[in-house]
Write a protein that holds these residues in place. Structure first.
Motif, PDB file in Angstrom:
ATOM      1  N   ARG A 112      78.060 -14.115 -19.539  1.00 45.89           N
ATOM      2  CA  ARG A 112      77.316 -12.868 -19.407  1.00 45.89           C
ATOM      3  C   ARG A 112      76.812 -12.698 -17.973  1.00 45.89           C
ATOM      4  NH1 ARG A 112      73.121 -13.310 -23.388  1.00 45.89           N
ATOM      5  NH2 ARG A 112      74.777 -12.809 -24.864  1.00 45.89           N
ATOM      6  N   VAL A 113      77.060 -11.502 -17.415  1.00 44.18           N
ATOM      7  CA  VAL A 113      76.586 -11.138 -16.080  1.00 44.18           C
ATOM      8  C   VAL A 113      75.703  -9.905 -16.199  1.00 44.18           C
ATOM      9  CG1 VAL A 113      77.251 -10.358 -13.767  1.00 44.18           C
ATOM     10  CG2 VAL A 113      78.643 -12.078 -14.952  1.00 44.18           C
ATOM     11  N   LEU A 114      74.552  -9.936 -15.560  1.00 44.15           N
ATOM     12  CA  LEU A 114      73.632  -8.795 -15.568  1.00 44.15           C
ATOM     13  C   LEU A 114      73.794  -7.996 -14.279  1.00 44.15           C
ATOM     14  CD1 LEU A 114      70.301 -10.366 -16.913  1.00 44.15           C
ATOM     15  CD2 LEU A 114      72.277  -9.518 -18.187  1.00 44.15           C
ATOM     16  N   LEU A 115      74.049  -6.696 -14.418  1.00 51.11           N
ATOM     17  CA  LEU A 115      74.044  -5.778 -13.277  1.00 51.11           C
ATOM     18  C   LEU A 115      72.661  -5.149 -13.193  1.00 51.11           C
ATOM     19  CD1 LEU A 115      77.428  -3.846 -13.677  1.00 51.11           C
ATOM     20  CD2 LEU A 115      76.985  -5.927 -12.359  1.00 51.11           C
ATOM     21  N   LEU A 116      72.011  -5.300 -12.063  1.00 54.95           N
ATOM     22  CA  LEU A 116      70.617  -4.883 -11.934  1.00 54.95           C
ATOM     23  C   LEU A 116      70.530  -3.500 -11.300  1.00 54.95           C
ATOM     24  CD1 LEU A 116      69.278  -8.326 -10.693  1.00 54.95           C
ATOM     25  CD2 LEU A 116      69.173  -7.410 -13.018  1.00 54.95           C
ATOM     26  N   GLY A 117      70.488  -2.489 -12.130  1.00 55.25           N
ATOM     27  CA  GLY A 117      70.360  -1.118 -11.648  1.00 55.25           C
ATOM     28  C   GLY A 117      68.898  -0.716 -11.599  1.00 55.25           C
ATOM     29  N   PRO A 170      72.386   6.478  -6.774  1.00 59.47           N
ATOM     30  CA  PRO A 170      73.682   6.633  -7.436  1.00 59.47           C
ATOM     31  C   PRO A 170      74.814   5.869  -6.768  1.00 59.47           C
ATOM     32  CG  PRO A 170      72.525   8.727  -7.397  1.00 59.47           C
ATOM     33  CD  PRO A 170      71.713   7.783  -6.561  1.00 59.47           C
ATOM     34  N   TYR A 171      74.823   5.809  -5.443  1.00 60.25           N
ATOM     35  CA  TYR A 171      75.892   5.090  -4.763  1.00 60.25           C
ATOM     36  C   TYR A 171      75.893   3.619  -5.172  1.00 60.25           C
ATOM     37  CZ  TYR A 171      78.887   3.405  -0.982  1.00 60.25           C
ATOM     38  OH  TYR A 171      79.897   2.820  -0.257  1.00 60.25           O
ATOM     39  N   CYS A 172      74.712   3.026  -5.324  1.00 61.98           N
ATOM     40  CA  CYS A 172      74.626   1.625  -5.746  1.00 61.98           C
ATOM     41  C   CYS A 172      75.163   1.451  -7.164  1.00 61.98           C
ATOM     42  CB  CYS A 172      73.184   1.137  -5.664  1.00 61.98           C
ATOM     43  SG  CYS A 172      72.518   1.057  -3.991  1.00 61.98           S
ATOM     44  N   PHE A 173      74.820   2.376  -8.053  1.00 65.74           N
ATOM     45  CA  PHE A 173      75.325   2.288  -9.417  1.00 65.74           C
ATOM     46  C   PHE A 173      76.851   2.336  -9.434  1.00 65.74           C
ATOM     47  CE2 PHE A 173      71.008   3.426 -10.756  1.00 65.74           C
ATOM     48  CZ  PHE A 173      70.860   2.599 -11.862  1.00 65.74           C
ATOM     49  N   LYS A 174      77.441   3.147  -8.567  1.00 59.72           N
ATOM     50  CA  LYS A 174      78.902   3.244  -8.528  1.00 59.72           C
ATOM     51  C   LYS A 174      79.525   1.923  -8.073  1.00 59.72           C
ATOM     52  CE  LYS A 174      78.992   8.207  -7.498  1.00 59.72           C
ATOM     53  NZ  LYS A 174      79.438   9.242  -6.545  1.00 59.72           N
ATOM     54  N   ILE A 175      79.005   1.360  -7.000  1.00 55.27           N
ATOM     55  CA  ILE A 175      79.524   0.094  -6.498  1.00 55.27           C
ATOM     56  C   ILE A 175      79.375  -0.993  -7.558  1.00 55.27           C
ATOM     57  CG2 ILE A 175      79.170  -1.746  -4.807  1.00 55.27           C
ATOM     58  CD1 ILE A 175      80.581   0.650  -3.633  1.00 55.27           C
ATOM     59  N   GLU A 176      78.193  -1.083  -8.162  1.00 52.74           N
ATOM     60  CA  GLU A 176      77.949  -2.129  -9.166  1.00 52.74           C
ATOM     61  C   GLU A 176      78.818  -1.924 -10.403  1.00 52.74           C
ATOM     62  OE1 GLU A 176      73.428  -2.461  -7.465  1.00 52.74           O
ATOM     63  OE2 GLU A 176      73.788  -1.482  -9.387  1.00 52.74           O
ATOM     64  N   GLY A 177      79.053  -0.659 -10.753  1.00 53.48           N
ATOM     65  CA  GLY A 177      79.930  -0.400 -11.892  1.00 53.48           C
ATOM     66  C   GLY A 177      81.338  -0.905 -11.648  1.00 53.48           C
ATOM     67  N   LEU A 178      81.849  -0.693 -10.438  1.00 54.14           N
ATOM     68  CA  LEU A 178      83.187  -1.175 -10.115  1.00 54.14           C
ATOM     69  C   LEU A 178      83.233  -2.702 -10.043  1.00 54.14           C
ATOM     70  CD1 LEU A 178      84.271   1.434  -7.411  1.00 54.14           C
ATOM     71  CD2 LEU A 178      84.848   1.394  -9.844  1.00 54.14           C
ATOM     72  N   LEU A 179      82.161  -3.308  -9.529  1.00 55.84           N
ATOM     73  CA  LEU A 179      82.094  -4.769  -9.535  1.00 55.84           C
ATOM     74  C   LEU A 179      82.064  -5.308 -10.966  1.00 55.84           C
ATOM     75  CD1 LEU A 179      79.497  -5.366  -6.664  1.00 55.84           C
ATOM     76  CD2 LEU A 179      81.935  -5.902  -6.599  1.00 55.84           C
ATOM     77  N   GLY A 180      81.258  -4.646 -11.814  1.00 52.40           N
ATOM     78  CA  GLY A 180      81.200  -5.059 -13.215  1.00 52.40           C
ATOM     79  C   GLY A 180      82.538  -4.902 -13.911  1.00 52.40           C
ATOM     80  N   ARG A 181      83.237  -3.833 -13.607  1.00 56.63           N
ATOM     81  CA  ARG A 181      84.553  -3.596 -14.191  1.00 56.63           C
ATOM     82  C   ARG A 181      85.524  -4.721 -13.802  1.00 56.63           C
ATOM     83  NH1 ARG A 181      87.199   1.279 -15.816  1.00 56.63           N
ATOM     84  NH2 ARG A 181      89.477   1.149 -15.637  1.00 56.63           N
ATOM     85  N   ALA A 182      85.502  -5.091 -12.516  1.00 64.43           N
ATOM     86  CA  ALA A 182      86.374  -6.173 -12.051  1.00 64.43           C
ATOM     87  C   ALA A 182      86.021  -7.498 -12.712  1.00 64.43           C
ATOM     88  CB  ALA A 182      86.282  -6.287 -10.528  1.00 64.43           C
ATOM     89  N   LEU A 183      84.719  -7.757 -12.886  1.00 63.70           N
ATOM     90  CA  LEU A 183      84.302  -8.989 -13.550  1.00 63.70           C
ATOM     91  C   LEU A 183      84.720  -8.996 -15.019  1.00 63.70           C
ATOM     92  CD1 LEU A 183      80.754  -9.372 -11.962  1.00 63.70           C
ATOM     93  CD2 LEU A 183      82.673 -10.940 -11.673  1.00 63.70           C
TER      94      LEU A 183
END
Length: 256
Positions: free
Chosen positions: A65-70, A75-88
């Motif tokens: 389990r990985v936590l993305l801290l929004g 919004p730009y940060c949420f987009k980057i983190e979403g793509l990182l989460g998708r890759a993970l």
């Protein structure tokens, strides 16, 4: 994301910069309510991500389990983190997005609707049994800071230097960044300290409850974001910060 053209469309959507709602720092103690342009941006992002197709949804298990801290309304940060989460997630991790009262609507859009991540709210892990004690601690700290400004710089709560982070956040709210502790900002400073201590308790509770292997978030040290960093370190959880890079189309990662 194996299709290059689809991958390109997703990256293009992520690079469309929408900065934070105005006065995001000044509105730290309030819930941010997005404007029509924010919701339009979310919908456009959701549509762009949908063109890439769904990634496999991994079975949720503590060992992966990985936590993305929004925790900041950017919004730009949420987009980057979403793509990182998708890759993970494509690599076998289960992803949980973490929002706070300020960012819940953004997390639901950019994390849940776009990528299908589970979203939890940080404040739900707080124990209100600490509230009265925390308020008394903040009252005493602010009163002492009016006599000795240096006291607040060295103030620690549960071994965490929340005083300096509260001052840094207050400084960001002042036009010229110069601080004096007095009647004009005493109440704001106390509110920041109470919130920071409560969020540290919540972050520790979240770490104990969800038991992630990693926590990932943007590098930012204000009240509302710094608490999860210290909670991860105190809980022996890997913490990965991402930040902008001097190279184009790149970010830098720091692992603690």
């Amino acid at each position: 994301m194996s299709n290059p053209s689809q991958n390109g469309r997703v990256c293009l959507a992520a690079r469309r910069i929408r900065f934070s709602p105005r006065n995001a720092i000044s509105a730290l103690l309030q819930q941010v309510r997005g404007r029509g342009a924010d919701w339009a941006d979310i919908q456009q992002y959701v549509s762009a991500v949908a063109t890439a197709g769904a990634t496999p949804k991994c079975e949720d298990q503590a060992g992966k389990r990985v936590l993305l801290l929004g925790l900041s309304p950017f919004p730009y940060c949420f987009k980057i983190e979403g793509l990182l989460g998708r890759a993970l997630r494509e690599r076998g991790f289960s992803i949980v997005g973490v929002a706070n009262q300020q960012t819940a609507s953004f997390a639901r859009g950019y994390y849940r609707d776009a990528h299908g991540f589970e979203v939890v709210q940080l404040e739900d892990f707080a124990s209100f049994s600490w509230r009265r004690e925390i308020q008394d601690i903040a009252d005493d700290a602010v009163a002492r800071a009016e006599r000795d400004f240096g006291y607040l710089k060295s103030f620690n709560y549960r071994g965490v230097p929340l005083g300096i982070h509260s001052l840094a956040t207050l400084s960001a709210m002042v036009p010229d960044g110069r601080l004096e502790i007095g009647s004009a900002n005493r109440g704001i400073l106390k509110s920041l300290m109470v919130r920071s201590m409560m969020l540290l308790e919540a972050s520790l509770g979240m770490a104990e409850s969800l038991r992630p292997v990693k926590m990932l978030g943007v590098e930012k040290g204000t009240v509302g974001t710094c608490e999860s960093f210290y909670a991860a370190l105190k809980s022996n959880i890997d913490y990965v910060q991402w930040t902008g890079c001097h190279e184009p189309n790149s970010i830098m990662l720091k692992r603690y």
